[in-house]
Design a protein around this motif. Sequence first.
Motif, short mmCIF file in Angstrom:
data_model
loop_
_atom_site.label_atom_id
_atom_site.label_comp_id
_atom_site.label_asym_id
_atom_site.label_seq_id
_atom_site.Cartn_x
_atom_site.Cartn_y
_atom_site.Cartn_z
N LYS A 141 -6.67 4.86 -0.44
CA LYS A 141 -5.57 4.31 -1.22
C LYS A 141 -6.02 3.49 -2.42
O LYS A 141 -5.50 3.65 -3.51
CB LYS A 141 -4.67 3.44 -0.30
CG LYS A 141 -4.05 4.24 0.84
CD LYS A 141 -3.23 3.35 1.78
CE LYS A 141 -4.06 2.44 2.67
NZ LYS A 141 -4.90 3.18 3.66
N SER A 142 -7.03 2.64 -2.21
CA SER A 142 -7.44 1.77 -3.32
C SER A 142 -8.10 2.57 -4.46
O SER A 142 -8.02 2.15 -5.62
CB SER A 142 -8.32 0.61 -2.86
OG SER A 142 -9.17 0.99 -1.82
N GLN A 165 2.66 -5.75 3.77
CA GLN A 165 1.87 -6.34 4.85
C GLN A 165 1.48 -7.78 4.52
O GLN A 165 1.22 -8.12 3.37
CB GLN A 165 0.60 -5.48 5.02
CG GLN A 165 -0.24 -5.78 6.22
CD GLN A 165 -1.45 -4.85 6.29
OE1 GLN A 165 -2.29 -4.83 5.40
NE2 GLN A 165 -1.53 -4.07 7.35
N GLU A 166 1.43 -8.55 5.57
CA GLU A 166 0.98 -9.94 5.48
C GLU A 166 -0.46 -9.98 4.97
O GLU A 166 -1.26 -9.10 5.29
CB GLU A 166 1.09 -10.50 6.91
CG GLU A 166 0.50 -11.84 7.18
CD GLU A 166 0.37 -12.08 8.71
OE1 GLU A 166 -0.11 -13.15 9.07
OE2 GLU A 166 0.74 -11.19 9.50
N LYS A 208 0.84 -1.20 0.00
CA LYS A 208 0.00 0.00 0.00
C LYS A 208 0.87 1.25 0.00
O LYS A 208 1.85 1.32 0.73
CB LYS A 208 -0.85 0.05 1.29
CG LYS A 208 -1.63 -1.20 1.56
CD LYS A 208 -2.42 -1.10 2.85
CE LYS A 208 -2.97 -2.48 3.19
NZ LYS A 208 -3.83 -2.47 4.37
N VAL A 214 -4.27 -11.09 4.96
CA VAL A 214 -5.24 -11.54 5.95
C VAL A 214 -6.32 -12.33 5.21
O VAL A 214 -6.74 -11.95 4.11
CB VAL A 214 -5.85 -10.33 6.68
CG1 VAL A 214 -7.04 -10.73 7.53
CG2 VAL A 214 -4.80 -9.64 7.53
P1 ADP Z 1 -7.94 2.01 1.63
O1 ADP Z 1 -9.09 1.91 2.57
O2 ADP Z 1 -7.15 3.26 1.86
O3 ADP Z 1 -8.33 1.87 0.20
P2 ADP Z 1 -7.05 -0.55 2.78
O4 ADP Z 1 -5.76 -0.77 3.49
O5 ADP Z 1 -8.27 -0.56 3.62
O6 ADP Z 1 -6.90 0.82 1.95
O7 ADP Z 1 -7.18 -1.64 1.65
C1 ADP Z 1 -8.30 -1.70 0.80
C2 ADP Z 1 -8.89 -3.10 0.79
O8 ADP Z 1 -7.89 -4.04 0.39
C3 ADP Z 1 -9.35 -3.59 2.16
O9 ADP Z 1 -10.65 -3.16 2.47
C4 ADP Z 1 -9.24 -5.09 2.01
O10 ADP Z 1 -10.39 -5.61 1.36
C5 ADP Z 1 -8.03 -5.25 1.11
N1 ADP Z 1 -6.83 -5.47 1.95
C6 ADP Z 1 -6.03 -4.51 2.47
N2 ADP Z 1 -5.05 -5.04 3.22
C7 ADP Z 1 -5.22 -6.38 3.20
C8 ADP Z 1 -4.54 -7.49 3.79
N3 ADP Z 1 -3.46 -7.34 4.56
N4 ADP Z 1 -5.02 -8.74 3.52
C9 ADP Z 1 -6.09 -8.91 2.73
N5 ADP Z 1 -6.79 -7.92 2.15
C10 ADP Z 1 -6.36 -6.66 2.38
#
Ligand code: ADP
Length: 230
Positions: free
Chosen positions: A68-69, A109-110, A59, A112
């Motif tokens: 971010k997304s 990041q790992e 990210k 999830v």
């Molecule tokens: P943002 O809300 O700024 O777009 P996020 O860190 O919430 O960024 O990431 C967007 C989406 O990506 C999350 O809602 C989740 O669905 C997926 N995601 C983010 N980090 C992980 C992770 N470590 N493992 C699995 N899915 C993830």
Amino acid sequence: ERAREILESGARRGSNRLGVEAMELLDAYGIPTPQGDVVSSPVEAEAVAEEIGDDVVMKIVSPDILHKSDIGGVEVAVPVEEVRDTYEDLVVRARNYQEDATILGVQVQEMVDLDNGVETILGMNRDPQFGPLLLFGLGGIFVEVLEDNTVSVAPVSETEAKGMLDDIDSAPLLRGARGRDPVDEATLVETIQRLSQLVTDFPAIVELDINPLVATPDGVQAVDLRLTLD
Ligand code: ADP
Ligand code: MG
């Protein structure tokens, strides 16, 4: 202590907005976060991915990028051999979005396991009249569509934290609807109380969002963080 240092380092940068670079704040309060780190080069990113030893999530970390997304700033399931290129891609996308964006680095990041988890949101908004309002609800892609959440004034007792779980319409989803395993409710309740303690300890935090907070049968993982200081 450690939590204070993290908030101060944000303030020193001249930014009142902190993101995943402040995730240690959650660790300091015993709120579980996925393994990982924020790095500032492709080579360092690869090293973190090697340490994690599996596909990773990457990210962009920038106080100028709130979602971010939305700008292609999140890549999931990145194999180790693609980590270095992905680092460059994320920085390019951030620059395309805003040329002069402050880029603090990239979080590696790992992964999830979302298939066995429920994406919830846990947040706080400091109200001038009522004080810190904790918000708990369904998170992830459902957050705007379903608007299923509940609010409680911090600090909350264990009973009040449990009550927040009961309050939301999707409570059955957490408790194992449709043949799913129920999530670890005790840890979820404890996490609400830990955030309650954090925002009580730091009045300078005016807004905070953990979205998603992934609840699984084995516990919870705070996957994303965003907060605003006054
Ligand atoms: P943002 O809300 O700024 O777009 P996020 O860190 O919430 O960024 O990431 C967007 C989406 O990506 C999350 O809602 C989740 O669905 C997926 N995601 C983010 N980090 C992980 C992770 N470590 N493992 C699995 N899915 C993830
Ligand atoms: Mg998010």
